[in-house]
Enzyme design. Structure first.
Site, PDB file in Angstrom:
ATOM      1  N   LYS A  81       0.444   3.608 -23.411  1.00 14.07           N
ATOM      2  CA  LYS A  81      -1.016   3.660 -23.294  1.00 14.07           C
ATOM      3  C   LYS A  81      -1.621   3.486 -24.684  1.00 14.07           C
ATOM      4  O   LYS A  81      -1.083   4.014 -25.670  1.00 14.07           O
ATOM      5  CB  LYS A  81      -1.416   5.005 -22.687  1.00 14.07           C
ATOM      6  CG  LYS A  81      -2.890   5.155 -22.366  1.00 14.07           C
ATOM      7  CD  LYS A  81      -3.145   6.500 -21.676  1.00 14.07           C
ATOM      8  CE  LYS A  81      -4.604   6.675 -21.265  1.00 14.07           C
ATOM      9  NZ  LYS A  81      -4.822   7.952 -20.527  1.00 14.07           N
ATOM     10  N   SER A 125      -7.193   7.478 -16.053  1.00 10.62           N
ATOM     11  CA  SER A 125      -7.477   6.536 -17.105  1.00 10.62           C
ATOM     12  C   SER A 125      -6.278   5.697 -17.538  1.00 10.62           C
ATOM     13  O   SER A 125      -6.466   4.652 -18.169  1.00 10.62           O
ATOM     14  CB  SER A 125      -8.017   7.282 -18.320  1.00 10.62           C
ATOM     15  OG  SER A 125      -7.028   8.128 -18.879  1.00 10.62           O
ATOM     16  N   SER A 172      -5.086  11.749 -15.209  1.00 12.78           N
ATOM     17  CA  SER A 172      -5.016  10.363 -15.676  1.00 12.78           C
ATOM     18  C   SER A 172      -3.635   9.730 -15.644  1.00 12.78           C
ATOM     19  O   SER A 172      -3.503   8.535 -15.914  1.00 12.78           O
ATOM     20  CB  SER A 172      -5.578  10.256 -17.093  1.00 12.78           C
ATOM     21  OG  SER A 172      -6.980  10.306 -17.071  1.00 12.78           O
TER      22      SER A 172
END
Lengths: 505, 101
Positions: A81, A156, A180
């Protein structure tokens, strides 16, 4: 016969590299080819790092050729990420604020995977600074759900989930402040784990909510997630993160333990919650029967303060975010507005131009909630509510080993379908209380929903630092489920992307 | 009581985010919706409940030995800065309304 990279688990790749069936370099090239062929439609990546990947793969191959011992992730392609620092890549947090920010050091979670032999393929898209549940708030572009590219991947950590679901990489890392990892895992039909707070170092991960954030892995099988957990945790406490803790490993050791005679909590109220779709409810009820059929006992438990968690979270999260994001003033790093007469003007105009709408909203809310006279009414009371929520879980875990519930109330939604920010916040109704309590949670794919024919998942949650036991139950659920890859074999690559690029010789 | 646009402008100043006029109107709508969403917290029965500020409650004052360790070198530390001079980050005037820096 050619082998397709996307049909191999991370453990099979590592075993194949060590056995000499293929080289780490061949695997890296196959992953690069899969990304090249698939990411035009998925857009999971913000940056692909072929030079880093091929250099790491060569180092792995050289070590094997020299007869040296290699790590448990030898040659396994991984994606990170884009809130995780990796020297040689930008770390943008999907924000204009950090669009040109070069990583100045490498996050511990990243270096531990690389030390275990993993090959870094690049950085994945996310909601800006992790504020969101759909990856739609990324400054750069959308990410498309590999199961239906008209729909969001969740967020996310949407890019990390989509990269695994599309078969570009077998393992990726995300971060989870309120769901997330677990919510995008559910929407993309992959396994996603948020370990107990403190299990994985947060050093080098751009902070959102410092008492809530935790890093964890995605994979298409529970075994691959356990393998990645070993790499993340086996090094012990990280002195660079004062909240990181020593915790038990090995995560593979008890993976296939039976669950017979062990107890699984069910919260009837959560199964009747407003917003929960029939297909998710029915799939989670099926998951309960799967565990029961293996001898687990289902026990009804009550979390009386669970309903308080959304309000408590949307006080604590924005307050911590406002504190953490105050560092982005355009001086040491980040977007700097030119031509300002004073530092105050430069800061406020840099922040206005550098942050997108949701990042501004969360910080504005946090600034208000921490202001004089308001703090006592909301922030302090939210922290008191946090005590009650944590005590509820502790009381429940006196009676059960884990609790089974949905991960997301529904399957993937269409782009733009949820446009009201406060409505979007309800996407995390099943996940945020786990961050508030600091416990572990994992999304386990259950196949496709009966109505939407999109992935649906169950969530298993467990007591703090009992993440090994959580994985045992996740594996038991996987063992009794055909999510589309065959009974007990985990989740399949999304059908539209299977076999596109990624041929392994 | 609902937050006015003037209240929200004050919060934006405190948060150091220079909102444009149209953003201010939208932000005021959002702030009031969000604060409404948080309203249940005012009703919770929390008498005598201690706050939890951190999930690892018994963790405090984690210290390492007071020994020097290497930090970022200057070139690395400056690599992402908008403006530097010699060994310093360079910023506009801190006091007053600017003028000659």
């Amino acid at each position: 016969m050619a082998t397709e990279l996307d049909q191999l688990s991370a453990s099979a790749i590592a075993a194949g590299v060590v056995a000499g069936d293929f080289t780490a370099t061949e695997v890296a090239r196959a992953s690069l080819a899969a990304i090249e062929a698939r990411d035009g439609e998925v857009a999971a990546f913000l940056q692909v790092s072929p030079e880093l990947a091929l250099a790491a793969a060569k180092a792995t191959d050289d070590a094997i050729a020299a007869g040296e011992k290699v790590g448990p992730l030898a040659g396994v392609p991984v994606a990170f990420k884009d809130n995780m620092h990796l020297v040689g890549t930008r770390t943008t947090c999907a924000s204009r604020m950090l669009a040109d920010y070069d990583s100045t050091y490498t996050a511990t979670c990243v270096s531990r995977l690389l030390d275990a032999g993993a090959t870094p393929m690049g950085k994945t898209n996310m909601d800006e600074f992790a504020f969101g549940s759909s990856t739609e708030t990324s400054h750069f572009h959308r990410t498309y759900n590999p199961w239906d590219t008209e729909r969001v991947p969740g967020g996310s950590s949407g890019g990390s989930a989509a990269s695994v679901a599309a078969g570009e990489v077998p393992v990726s890392l995300g971060s989870d402040t309120g769901g997330s990892i677990r919510q995008p895992a559910a929407l993309c039909g992959v396994v996603g784990m948020k370990p107990t707070y403190g299990a994985v170092s947060r050093y080098g991960v751009v902070a959102f909510g410092s008492s809530l954030d935790q890093v964890g892995p995605f994979g298409r099988t529970v075994g691959d997630v356990a393998l990645a957990m070993n790499a993340l945790v086996a090094g012990g406490r990280d002195p660079r993160d004062c909240t990181s803790q020593d915790c038990p490993v090995d995560f593979l050791e008890h993976l296939d333990d039976p669950v017979e005679g062990r107890r699984v909590g069910i919260i009837p109220e959560l199964m009747e919650a407003k917003g929960l779709t029939d297909e998710v409810k029915s799939a989670v009820e099926g998951a309960a029967r799967t565990l029961e059929s293996q001898g687990a006992e289902l026990v009804e438990v009550d979390l009386p303060h669970m309903g308080d968690s959304i309000a408590a979270y949307y006080v604590i999260g924005p307050c911590e975010a406002f504190s953490n994001l105050a560092r982005f003033d355009g001086v040491r790093y980040g977007y700097q507005e030119p031509g300002c007469a004073t530092l105050a003007e430069q800061s406020s105009r840099s922040r206005a131009a550098g942050f997108g709408p949701e990042a501004k909203r969360r910080q504005m809310l946090g600034a208000y909630l921490l202001s004089s006279g308001v703090y006592e009414k909301y922030y302090y009371r939210a922290q008191q509510a946090r005590t009650l929520i944590t005590q509820d879980y502790a009381a429940a875990y006196e009676r059960v080993d884990v609790i089974l519930m949905p991960a997301s109330p529904r399957s993937a939604f269409k782009f733009g379908e949820i446009s009201d920010p406060t409505e979007m916040y309800l996407s995390d109704m099943y996940t945020i209380s786990i961050n508030i309590a600091g416990n572990g949670g994992i999304s386990v794919p259950l196949g496709l929903g009966a109505d939407t024919h999109l992935p649906v998942s169950a969530q298993l949650v467990g007591p703090a630092f009992k993440d090994r036991s959580l994985l045992t139950f996740a594996r038991a659920l996987e063992r009794g489920t055909d999510a589309g890859a065959g009974m007990g074999d985990g989740a399949p690559v999304a059908p539209d992307f299977v076999g596109r690029g990624g041929d392994l010789a | 009581m609902a937050l006015s646009q003037e209240d929200v402008a004050g919060i934006a100043e405190y948060a150091q985010i220079a909102l444009a006029d149209d953003e201010l109107a939208e932000m005021t709508t959002y702030m009031n919706e969000a604060v409404d969403m948080l309203a249940p917290i005012l009703e919770y029965d929390l008498d005598g409940v201690d706050p939890t500020f951190h999930p690892i409650g018994d963790l405090s004052n984690v210290m390492r030995p007071d020994e020097p360790t290497p930090g970022l070198d200057l070139d690395t530390a400056f690599a992402n800065a908008g403006s530097t001079r010699e060994r310093y980050f360079r910023v506009p005037s801190i006091l007053g309304d600017g003028g000659v820096a």
